[in-house]
Structure formats: C-alpha cells, structure tokens
Design a protein around this motif. Sequence first.
Motif, short mmCIF file in Angstrom:
data_model
loop_
_atom_site.label_atom_id
_atom_site.label_comp_id
_atom_site.label_asym_id
_atom_site.label_seq_id
_atom_site.Cartn_x
_atom_site.Cartn_y
_atom_site.Cartn_z
N CYS A 62 -15.16 4.59 -11.43
CA CYS A 62 -15.78 5.47 -10.45
C CYS A 62 -17.29 5.27 -10.47
CB CYS A 62 -15.46 6.93 -10.75
SG CYS A 62 -16.30 8.11 -9.66
N ASP A 63 -17.85 4.88 -9.34
CA ASP A 63 -19.30 4.85 -9.16
C ASP A 63 -19.69 6.20 -8.57
OD1 ASP A 63 -21.93 4.53 -8.46
OD2 ASP A 63 -21.67 2.56 -7.53
N VAL A 64 -20.30 7.05 -9.39
CA VAL A 64 -20.53 8.44 -8.98
C VAL A 64 -21.59 8.59 -7.90
CG1 VAL A 64 -19.81 9.34 -11.24
CG2 VAL A 64 -22.24 8.84 -10.81
N GLU A 65 -22.29 7.51 -7.57
CA GLU A 65 -23.30 7.61 -6.52
C GLU A 65 -22.67 7.91 -5.16
OE1 GLU A 65 -27.41 5.34 -5.18
OE2 GLU A 65 -25.95 4.29 -6.43
N ALA A 68 -17.32 10.36 -2.63
CA ALA A 68 -15.92 10.10 -2.31
C ALA A 68 -15.20 9.44 -3.48
CB ALA A 68 -15.83 9.21 -1.07
N ASN A 69 -15.94 8.66 -4.26
CA ASN A 69 -15.34 8.02 -5.44
C ASN A 69 -14.94 9.06 -6.50
OD1 ASN A 69 -15.76 5.52 -4.28
ND2 ASN A 69 -17.66 5.12 -5.39
N ILE A 70 -15.73 10.12 -6.62
CA ILE A 70 -15.41 11.18 -7.58
C ILE A 70 -14.12 11.88 -7.18
CG2 ILE A 70 -16.20 13.38 -8.54
CD1 ILE A 70 -19.07 12.35 -8.24
N VAL A 73 -11.17 9.40 -7.91
CA VAL A 73 -10.78 9.26 -9.32
C VAL A 73 -10.16 10.56 -9.83
CG1 VAL A 73 -12.91 9.99 -10.54
CG2 VAL A 73 -11.51 8.15 -11.47
N ARG A 74 -10.59 11.68 -9.28
CA ARG A 74 -9.92 12.96 -9.60
C ARG A 74 -8.45 12.89 -9.26
NH1 ARG A 74 -10.42 17.42 -6.23
NH2 ARG A 74 -9.71 15.91 -4.65
N ASP A 75 -8.16 12.38 -8.08
CA ASP A 75 -6.76 12.29 -7.64
C ASP A 75 -5.97 11.29 -8.49
OD1 ASP A 75 -7.33 14.13 -5.69
OD2 ASP A 75 -7.59 12.64 -4.09
N SER A 122 -24.37 14.28 -9.90
CA SER A 122 -23.03 13.82 -10.25
C SER A 122 -22.33 14.80 -11.18
CB SER A 122 -23.08 12.42 -10.88
OG SER A 122 -23.79 12.44 -12.11
N PHE A 123 -23.06 15.45 -12.06
CA PHE A 123 -22.45 16.43 -12.96
C PHE A 123 -21.94 17.63 -12.18
CE2 PHE A 123 -23.07 19.75 -16.46
CZ PHE A 123 -21.89 19.42 -17.10
N ILE A 124 -22.73 18.10 -11.22
CA ILE A 124 -22.32 19.21 -10.37
C ILE A 124 -21.09 18.82 -9.56
CG2 ILE A 124 -23.05 20.75 -8.50
CD1 ILE A 124 -25.98 20.13 -9.41
N SER A 125 -21.12 17.62 -9.01
CA SER A 125 -20.01 17.15 -8.18
C SER A 125 -18.73 16.98 -9.00
CB SER A 125 -20.40 15.82 -7.52
OG SER A 125 -19.38 15.37 -6.66
N ILE A 126 -18.84 16.43 -10.19
CA ILE A 126 -17.67 16.27 -11.06
C ILE A 126 -17.08 17.64 -11.39
CG2 ILE A 126 -16.97 15.64 -13.41
CD1 ILE A 126 -18.99 13.26 -13.13
N ALA A 127 -17.94 18.58 -11.75
CA ALA A 127 -17.45 19.93 -12.07
C ALA A 127 -16.72 20.53 -10.87
CB ALA A 127 -18.62 20.82 -12.47
#
Length: 266
Positions: A62-65, A68-70, A73-75, A122-127
């Motif tokens: 996953c390239d967190v930039e 949509a990739n986040i 990869v979640r899915d 990216s941390f906010i988005s991942i959460a």
Amino acid sequence: MDFLGVAGRKIIIFGLANKKSVACSIGRVLVEAGAEVIHVVRSEQRAETAKKLFPESKVFICDVENEANIIAVRDQIDRAVDGPVEGIVHSIAFANYSEGLKPFHETLKKDFLQAVDISCFSFISIANHFRSLLANHAALVTISISTTRMAAENYGYMAPVKAALESSICFLAKSFSAFSEVRFNAVCPGLLKTSASAGIPGYIDSYLFAEKATLRKKALRTEEAANVAAFLLSPRSSGINGQCVVVDAGMGMNYFDAEIVTKAAL
C-alpha cells in the motif's frame, strides 16, 4: 509468562523498509511475544524484504499517498484475516530532500504538503478506514521524534510535520472515544541508526552529538523504541491514551553536559 498479553493478537505494521527499520524491530518484539503480525509495505521490493524477514507473516502492499490504496488494502486484509485487529503501527515518514537542504523559510509548498500527507494524514486515514476492523479496545501507535520544539536545521520541515502528527493523536483519541475504547499513542525516540535517517543531510554528526548528550554516553537502540511501542500496543498500557512517550535515554535533560560544554568552550 505472557507479560504483555499480546499472544495471538493480530497487529498490523505499516512501514517496514528493511531490517534496520523501526517497523522491523517492532515486528520482531511482537512476534517474540506471540502476536500475529501483518505487514503493509510500500512496494513489491519491500514486500519481498518483509517476507524474508517475517516468513510467517502476511504481507500486503500500500502506497499511503493515495488514499484509495488504504481503502483497498483494508479490504484485502479484511478478506485474508479472521477476527478483529487488536493493534496498528504507523511507522511511515517521508521528506523530499532531493534539492538539498534549504533554510526552513525556503521550504517548497509541494514538499511540505507531501510530507504532511504521507507522514501525518496517512495515520488519520488509516485509523478512519480501518476502524471497522478494529477490536473495541485496540491500540494504534505512531512513531514521532523526541522533540518537535528543537529547531534542528538538518531536519528541516519534518519537525513541524511531526508536531502535526502528535497533535492528531489527541484528536483521534477523543474522536474514537465516542464509540470505542481504541487508544492512540506515539513513541518519540531520540536519534536512531536507521536507513531512513541516513537520508537526512548531516544526520551522522547529529547522531554522534546525541550519543554524547545521552546520559549513558551510548546511543539509543532501535529495539529500545520498539519495546515501548510493543508495550503501548498491549493491554498492559490500557491507561495510556493520547500520549507521546519520549524514549531518548535522558538526552533531552542533558544539553549542558560538562563534556559537551567544555569542548564547545575551547
């Protein structure tokens, strides 16, 4: 005795690049404690590295930039992993020094915003996107620096970016408290010998200075920061939330060390 209480728990680690990475050290501590570690890395090349270092772990890319990739990869992880995720490690930072070191006031807007996007948002988005996978009492840990109030010239605009990351921890903890007991904390180490830090202009000199400023006169080891991260991911740290835990072996209180002052006064 399983002191940490992480045995069997599923913990996702974002950011492994190589064996010197903070993410790698955290992974080793967690595997040793019996956790099921899942790695998310930026590229195919890093995926191959992760598989060699952690042959028993699932590895995703996953390239967190790209947000949509986040989500993607979640899915992927949702389909591949049974049961809730008990913890997430965010060990991701990027700064573009390709044009060399500039005075802070000459920081390019595009470089600053890219660093904020990758290193903080990216941390906010991942959460946000992983919240449906998280156990009610999960713990999320990010990696910051020992102080964002020291104007280290060679670190440039990354200190303000890390300051934004640290502030985000408090807001994430408060936001998630409305519907869960998920905790957010940061490990804030002093200078470490990692491949990522080697890309910072003048880092070696700063590292050697930090070693002299450290109370024990020995540099901080990456595994020492990793141990604290593992603790913050564990139920043993259930009372800690929204905090930045400094791990610097006393460096931050020792700027007037007699040896350093004597040499500077010569």
